[in-house]
Write an enzyme that holds these catalytic residues in place. Structure first.
Site, PDB file in Angstrom:
ATOM      1  N   SER A 151       1.575   5.831   0.576  1.00 55.54           N
ATOM      2  CA  SER A 151       1.750   7.219   0.165  1.00 55.54           C
ATOM      3  C   SER A 151       3.231   7.525  -0.008  1.00 55.54           C
ATOM      4  O   SER A 151       4.088   6.868   0.585  1.00 55.54           O
ATOM      5  CB  SER A 151       1.158   8.151   1.232  1.00 55.54           C
ATOM      6  OG  SER A 151       1.526   9.499   1.022  1.00 55.54           O
ATOM      7  N   TYR A 164      -0.454  12.170   8.718  1.00 55.30           N
ATOM      8  CA  TYR A 164      -0.589  11.322   7.535  1.00 55.30           C
ATOM      9  C   TYR A 164       0.676  10.493   7.320  1.00 55.30           C
ATOM     10  O   TYR A 164       0.618   9.312   6.980  1.00 55.30           O
ATOM     11  CB  TYR A 164      -0.870  12.219   6.334  1.00 55.30           C
ATOM     12  CG  TYR A 164      -1.356  11.510   5.101  1.00 55.30           C
ATOM     13  CD1 TYR A 164      -2.631  10.949   5.056  1.00 55.30           C
ATOM     14  CD2 TYR A 164      -0.568  11.431   3.957  1.00 55.30           C
ATOM     15  CE1 TYR A 164      -3.095  10.317   3.909  1.00 55.30           C
ATOM     16  CE2 TYR A 164      -1.021  10.810   2.809  1.00 55.30           C
ATOM     17  CZ  TYR A 164      -2.288  10.247   2.790  1.00 55.30           C
ATOM     18  OH  TYR A 164      -2.741   9.624   1.664  1.00 55.30           O
TER      19      TYR A 164
END
Length: 270
Positions: A151, A164
């Site tokens: 990510s 995250y």
């Protein structure tokens, strides 16, 4: 070109019932591969497998939880029975949870540690467990390519998404570490890399980035400003890099994180 072909390769996609998972499945099938569609939603997995078969491809629905090793082992046996081999794994399962989000008004010294742990478990252990199960079959078969999903959050600070960020940063480290270890044991036969998507609209982030009328939220506008291409990505724009990493065209590539982000990670904003 033949080197980009996935013909005669059987590839498992975890998170195969999601938005990005659907693009991964279609890309693999279009490149000639057989696909195991793994997810918790039986109806969607079976529907997507049927769609692939109806257009002449090979697919099997696998109902399993990436945090449940026993269900993954059962899925592995089902794939081996159907296709006789496992050549690739795409760790598409993951995502964020509200308990792992830190809002501006929150006290950062009273974090929801259990909530953060849940996000870590889903993304990190939900990647490592499938590798333990399906990677073992690849190693036994003599070859394989594993693609994790990283990510932008692992490369630059993105507000709110602490859980995250921690998880995806760990995915990057795991990708590099495991690539070196598999090379030491299996040479160039078993590889691990990662894709780092920029911002793509999924069911999980749709309400954070877009308005019901199709316009952008303030956060969505901030993402667009930071993205040199001035738009969100389309799921099928991940397919080229994915097929490359799964195919023999990338057989000298391992331990690498490939950005597919419209320039987001390299833009200073100045």
């Amino acid at each position: 070109m033949e080197m980009f072909s996935l013909k005669n390769k059987a590839i498992i996609v975890t998170g195969g019932t999601g938005v990005l998972g659907e693009a991964f499945i279609n890309g693999i099938v279009d490149a000639g591969g057989a696909v195991g569609i793994l997810g918790r939603n039986r109806a969607v997995a079976e529907q997507r497998a049927a769609e692939v078969i109806n257009r002449g491809g090979r697919a099997i629905a696998l109902v399993a939880d990436v945090l449940d090793q026993e269900s993954l082992i059962l899925a592995r046996e089902k794939v081996l029975e159907a296709f006789g081999r496992i050549d690739g794994l795409v760790n598409g399962a993951g995502g964020n949870k509200p308990a792992g989000v830190i809002n501006p008004a929150d006290d950062i010294f009273k974090l929801d540690m259990n909530g953060l742990r849940e996000v870590m478990d889903l993304n990190l252990w939900g990647t490592m467990l499938p590798v333990q199960v399906f990677g073992e079959a690849m190693a036994s078969g003599g070859q394989g390519s594993i693609v994790n999903i990283s990510s932008m959050a692992s490369q630059t600070v993105i507000s709110k998404v602490l859980g995250y960020t921690l998880a995806k940063t760990a995915i990057d480290a795991y990708t590099r570490w495991f690539a070196v270890e598999t090379a030491a044991r299996y040479g160039d036969k078993l590889r691990m890399n990662a894709l780092a998507p920029g911002f793509f609209i999924t069911e999980q982030n749709r309400n954070l980035l877009t308005q019901p009328d199709g316009g952008f939220t303030a956060r969505g506008q901030a993402v667009i400003r930071q993205t040199p291409f001035k738009r969100f990505g389309q799921p099928d724009e991940l397919v080229g890099a994915l097929v490359w990493l799964l195919s023999d065209a990338s057989k000298f590539v391992t331990g690498t994180v490939v950005n597919v982000d419209g320039g987001f990670a390299v833009n200073s904003g100045v």
